[in-house]
Design a protein around this motif. Sequence first.
Motif, PDB file in Angstrom:
ATOM      1  N   MET A 155       0.953  -1.149  -0.113  1.00  0.00           N
ATOM      2  CA  MET A 155      -0.001  -0.047   0.041  1.00  0.00           C
ATOM      3  C   MET A 155       0.835   1.220   0.082  1.00  0.00           C
ATOM      4  N   LYS A 156       0.674   2.095  -0.823  1.00  0.00           N
ATOM      5  CA  LYS A 156       1.389   3.391  -0.924  1.00  0.00           C
ATOM      6  C   LYS A 156       1.129   4.279   0.267  1.00  0.00           C
ATOM      7  N   ALA A 157       2.272   5.104   0.663  1.00  0.00           N
ATOM      8  CA  ALA A 157       2.026   6.035   2.018  1.00  0.00           C
ATOM      9  C   ALA A 157       0.938   6.997   1.754  1.00  0.00           C
ATOM     10  N   SER A 158       0.806   7.319   0.595  1.00  0.00           N
ATOM     11  CA  SER A 158      -0.327   8.506   0.494  1.00  0.00           C
ATOM     12  C   SER A 158      -1.795   7.740   0.768  1.00  0.00           C
ATOM     13  N   ASN A 159      -1.879   6.419   0.435  1.00  0.00           N
ATOM     14  CA  ASN A 159      -3.088   5.729   0.765  1.00  0.00           C
ATOM     15  C   ASN A 159      -3.267   5.591   2.496  1.00  0.00           C
ATOM     16  N   ILE A 160      -1.936   5.353   2.850  1.00  0.00           N
ATOM     17  CA  ILE A 160      -2.183   5.110   4.201  1.00  0.00           C
ATOM     18  C   ILE A 160      -2.427   6.275   5.097  1.00  0.00           C
ATOM     19  N   ALA A 161      -1.761   7.459   4.711  1.00  0.00           N
ATOM     20  CA  ALA A 161      -1.962   8.782   5.221  1.00  0.00           C
ATOM     21  C   ALA A 161      -3.357   9.147   5.346  1.00  0.00           C
ATOM     22  N   ILE A 162      -3.889   9.003   4.081  1.00  0.00           N
ATOM     23  CA  ILE A 162      -5.180   9.292   3.729  1.00  0.00           C
ATOM     24  C   ILE A 162      -6.199   8.436   4.607  1.00  0.00           C
ATOM     25  N   ALA A 163      -6.027   7.220   4.800  1.00  0.00           N
ATOM     26  CA  ALA A 163      -6.755   6.347   5.472  1.00  0.00           C
ATOM     27  C   ALA A 163      -6.829   6.654   6.850  1.00  0.00           C
ATOM     28  N   LEU A 164      -5.817   6.823   7.489  1.00  0.00           N
ATOM     29  CA  LEU A 164      -5.614   7.025   8.904  1.00  0.00           C
ATOM     30  C   LEU A 164      -6.300   8.604   9.327  1.00  0.00           C
ATOM     31  N   THR A 165      -5.874   9.372   8.371  1.00  0.00           N
ATOM     32  CA  THR A 165      -6.698  10.757   8.713  1.00  0.00           C
ATOM     33  C   THR A 165      -8.072  10.713   8.667  1.00  0.00           C
ATOM     34  N   VAL A 166      -8.649   9.807   7.683  1.00  0.00           N
ATOM     35  CA  VAL A 166     -10.255   9.543   7.562  1.00  0.00           C
ATOM     36  C   VAL A 166     -10.772   8.944   8.857  1.00  0.00           C
ATOM     37  N   ILE A 167      -9.957   7.852   9.564  1.00  0.00           N
ATOM     38  CA  ILE A 167     -10.460   7.185  10.518  1.00  0.00           C
ATOM     39  C   ILE A 167     -10.323   8.237  11.805  1.00  0.00           C
ATOM     40  N   PHE A 168      -9.480   8.723  11.792  1.00  0.00           N
ATOM     41  CA  PHE A 168      -9.016   9.780  12.800  1.00  0.00           C
ATOM     42  C   PHE A 168     -10.212  10.895  12.937  1.00  0.00           C
ATOM     43  N   GLY A 169     -10.446  11.250  11.590  1.00  0.00           N
ATOM     44  CA  GLY A 169     -11.743  12.130  11.583  1.00  0.00           C
ATOM     45  C   GLY A 169     -12.849  11.642  11.928  1.00  0.00           C
ATOM     46  N   ILE A 170     -13.268  10.261  11.712  1.00  0.00           N
ATOM     47  CA  ILE A 170     -14.637   9.573  12.064  1.00  0.00           C
ATOM     48  C   ILE A 170     -14.501   9.523  13.771  1.00  0.00           C
TER      49      ILE A 170
END
Length: 119
Positions: free
Chosen positions: A1-16
Motif C-alpha cells: 500500500m502506498k504511503a499516500s493511501n495510508i496517510a489518507i486512510a488514517l486521517t479519515v479514521i481519525f476524523g471519524i
Amino acid sequence: MKASNIAIALTVIFGIMIAWGTLMPLKELPPVPGTDKLQHFIAFGVFVLPVSLLLPARVWLIFIISVVYGGLIEIIQPYVNRYAELGDFWANTGGAAIGVVISRVILGLLKLRGPVKRE
C-alpha cells in the motif's frame, strides 16, 4: 500500500473518531482524564499527523481542512445536545498547528540522519 493511501486512510479514521467523540448526543459527558481542551488539542494534533508525515507537500491543506473541520463541529454541536465553545475551536486549531510542527521536526530529524542502510 502506498504511503499516500495510508496517510489518507488514517486521517479519515481519525476524523471519524473525532466526529463520533464530539457529535454523539449525550445526557452528560463521561469523566475522562485531562481537560476537555487538552482532549481537543491532542485529537487534532493526531488528526493532522499522518498526512503531515507521509505527504509533507500537503501539510497546509490538511491544516486548513482541520481548522474548517473543527469549526464545523462546533457549529453542529448545539444541534446534537452539545455545547459549541470557541475555546474548543482554538484547542482544535492549536492541536493541528502543533501536529504540523511535530511532523516537521520528525521529518527534519530523519533528513539529518540520512538514508537508512540496508544489509
